[in-house]
Structures are given as C-alpha cells and as structure tokens.
Design an enzyme around this catalytic site. Structure first.
Site, PDB file in Angstrom:
ATOM      1  N   HIS A 127       0.830  -1.207   0.000  1.00  0.00           N
ATOM      2  CA  HIS A 127       0.000   0.000   0.000  1.00  0.00           C
ATOM      3  C   HIS A 127       0.867   1.261   0.000  1.00  0.00           C
ATOM      4  CE1 HIS A 127      -3.203   2.784   0.870  1.00  0.00           C
ATOM      5  NE2 HIS A 127      -4.034   1.811   0.523  1.00  0.00           N
ATOM      6  N   PRO A 128       0.580   2.207  -0.894  1.00  0.00           N
ATOM      7  CA  PRO A 128       1.427   3.396  -1.034  1.00  0.00           C
ATOM      8  C   PRO A 128       1.116   4.541  -0.072  1.00  0.00           C
ATOM      9  CG  PRO A 128      -0.253   3.420  -2.723  1.00  0.00           C
ATOM     10  CD  PRO A 128      -0.429   2.128  -1.943  1.00  0.00           C
ATOM     11  N   CYS A 129       0.239   4.332   0.903  1.00  0.00           N
ATOM     12  CA  CYS A 129      -0.210   5.464   1.730  1.00  0.00           C
ATOM     13  C   CYS A 129       0.916   6.122   2.532  1.00  0.00           C
ATOM     14  CB  CYS A 129      -1.355   5.061   2.642  1.00  0.00           C
ATOM     15  SG  CYS A 129      -0.936   3.827   3.858  1.00  0.00           S
ATOM     16  N   ASP A 130       1.909   5.395   2.984  1.00  0.00           N
ATOM     17  CA  ASP A 130       2.989   5.972   3.788  1.00  0.00           C
ATOM     18  C   ASP A 130       4.288   6.140   3.006  1.00  0.00           C
ATOM     19  OD1 ASP A 130       1.378   6.096   6.066  1.00  0.00           O
ATOM     20  OD2 ASP A 130       1.836   4.013   6.586  1.00  0.00           O
ATOM     21  N   THR A 131       4.213   6.047   1.699  1.00  0.00           N
ATOM     22  CA  THR A 131       5.417   6.066   0.869  1.00  0.00           C
ATOM     23  C   THR A 131       6.278   7.298   1.122  1.00  0.00           C
ATOM     24  OG1 THR A 131       4.341   4.762  -0.831  1.00  0.00           O
ATOM     25  CG2 THR A 131       6.285   6.001  -1.495  1.00  0.00           C
TER      26      THR A 131
END
Length: 159
Positions: A127-131
């Site tokens: 998941h890219p939410c905290d990238t």
C-alpha cells in the site's frame, strides 16, 4: 512531495534501461510495458526449496501519486516429470515475502484492459499510503525519487 505521472514514466524508463537495477536484483526476466507504463520483473524465489519465482510489477497509483509495487509468488511443482507453476497460497506468500513491519500488504486486482492479459488478475500490493514518509519527502532529490523508492520497496523482496 508527490510524483507526477510524467515524472514516474521518465524515471521508470531510465531505471529499466540502466543496468543499476539488474546489479541489485537477480532478475530472471524484465519487461517495460509502455501503456500504461509499468515495469514487470521476475526474480527467483530463494526462500523455498521447491523453487518457483516472484513476479513484481512497478506501476503508478494515480490516487496517491506514488509508485505502486504489486507482487505474486509462484510455486513450481513437478507432476509426472512435467514442471508447472501456480500461484502460491496466501500463507506461503506471507512466509516467502517476510514483509518488513513498515510496509502494509493487501490484495489487489488488475482488470484494466490496457494492461497485457498476463498481468491481469490478483496481485498483492504494498500500500502506497505511507510512501512519502518511508522514502523521504525532499524536493531536492525529486529526479531520483524512484531510485530511492526501489531501494526501500523492492530490494527487501530479494533478501
């Protein structure tokens, strides 16, 4: 800092054409797909005695405006002397990947006809939410953002 799609395409193309990625990963195969732009990689599954491989797809999340890593783990079995590959079950996938605690893995599906048929179907996605928090948000290194992303999000797969 978020990445624009055009920046992603430029950086992914440069990454695919350079030899840096191939020095870092034991690639069995790689293909740069142009529409939509994504990089399809196959690496050996070194954690299982039964063989198999790990399929990786680097694509772009237009929602998060970040690179998106999709993963499928394949197990190889032999039946009557004929080797076949099939998708590993979720428990095998989790054991194989040894996901770092700072990453969140979920199930995703590609049903977009723009992608080649072989890339459609079920994938695990990081998941890219905290990238931005993980990779860094420094505007001065925007041109090498994908290189930094690869070192965080991709290299752990082949450890």
């Amino acid at each position: 800092m978020t990445l624009e799609y055009e920046q992603f395409v430029q950086q992914l193309t440069r990454l695919a054409e350079s030899r840096e990625l191939y020095k870092k990963l034991p690639l069995l195969r790689h293909d740069l797909v142009h529409s939509p732009c994504c990089l399809h990689l196959t690496v050996p599954n070194s954690t299982r005695n039964t063989g198999g491989h790990i399929e990786l797809l680097i694509t772009f999340s237009r929602v998060y405006r970040e690179p998106l890593l999709l993963i499928r783990v394949w197990a190889t079995t032999a039946l009557d002397g004929i080797e076949t590959s099939q998708l590993a079950h979720s428990a095998e996938t989790m054991a194989t990947l040894r996901i770092p605690s700072y990453l969140t893995l979920g199930l995703d599906t590609i049903l977009d006809a723009q992608y080649p048929h072989a890339l459609q179907g079920a994938w695990y996605s990081v998941h890219p939410c905290d990238t931005r928090d993980i990779v860094g948000d420094d505007v001065t290194v925007r041109d090498t953002y994908l290189d930094r992303w690869v070192s965080v999000f991709l290299l752990w797969v082949c450890r």
